[in-house]
Write a protein that holds these residues in place. Structure first.
Motif: not given
Length: 243
Positions: A9-19, A23-29, A188-195
């Motif tokens: 769950x890359x919840x730190x905005x654009x920098x976290x999402x891009x990082x 880092x991975x092309x296989x683990x779900x983000x 909450x929406x981020x957590x829902x999608x992670x779930x």
């Protein structure tokens, strides 16, 4: 990635999402960003993201013009507005500026862009605002500013410049207005999608969702300290008033 987690769950905005994407092309983000995820290369499509990423976007860039309108409502005589951006996050800074420029022209406001990307930049930036005789300050949505909310609120009070930002903590720390996405709903929406991913759904099949709930928060104590009278029409629309 080394621990082979089930989802990031890359919840730190654009920098976290891009990082995370780098880092991975296989683990779900599952990402949480303020900008168009297609433009910054996170997904190929909003409806069918493809790959291993999906996530939530908020309206913190889109509602930028509304922040100018709120400042004009609070300070009808305002003509000079400072806009604080982080130049090291061009996707956010440039997008936010593009959203604000037409609104500023329509409202007859002069928009002055000021840059800050390190703690050392803040004092010179606020000194420049004093020189400009800025009537108010708009702070661009940015992770760098998110982590310096209290200092920004303190500086805006010290320099007597009414400031608006998107988050409640900024207003609680002494900022005069907060207007932006409801963070509780957003995450909450981020957590829902992670779930959903943990239950076996693939990010490629989960459309990118936009969090549409926004909140308006006003610090009446700060407004009074700045010599501002908050119109009843503005107070009546507030989701929360801090006194």
């Amino acid at each position: 990635v080394h621990r082979q987690v089930a989802v990031i769950a890359a919840g730190g905005g654009t920098p976290a999402a891009l990082a995370a994407k780098a880092a991975t092309a296989t683990i779900p983000i599952v990402f949480a960003v303020s900008v168009d995820p297609i433009k910054i290369g996170l997904v190929a499509s909003l409806n069918r993201p493809g790959g291993n990423l999906t996530g939530i976007t908020n309206l913190n860039v889109e509602v930028g013009p509304k922040r100018l309108e709120l400042l004009r409502e609070l300070i009808p005589t305002a003509t000079i507005i400072a806009l604080l951006v982080n130049p090291t996050s061009p996707s956010i800074a440039e997008g936010f500026l593009r959203a604000l420029q037409p609104a500023a022209r329509a409202l007859g406001l002069q928009l002055h862009v000021l840059n800050a990307s390190t703690d050392r930049d803040f004092d010179p930036v606020f000194a420049t605002m004093d020189q400009l005789r800025a009537d108010a300050l708009v702070i661009s949505p940015d992770v760098f500013f998110n982590t310096r909310i209290e200092r920004l609120a303190m500086l805006s009070l010290h320099h007597a410049v009414p400031a608006i930002y998107q988050y409640r903590p900024f207003v609680a720390a002494g900022g005069v207005i907060g207007y932006g996405s409801d963070e509780t709903e957003y995450y909450r929406l981020v957590g829902n999608y992670a779930g959903k991913v943990l239950k076996g759904e693939k990010p490629a099949d989960l459309p990118v969702v936009q969090s549409t709930k926004v909140e308006l928060i006003i610090n009446l104590k700060t407004a009074k300290a700045l010599g501002l009278t908050v119109p009843l029409s503005l107070l009546g629309r507030a989701d929360e008033v801090i006194e």
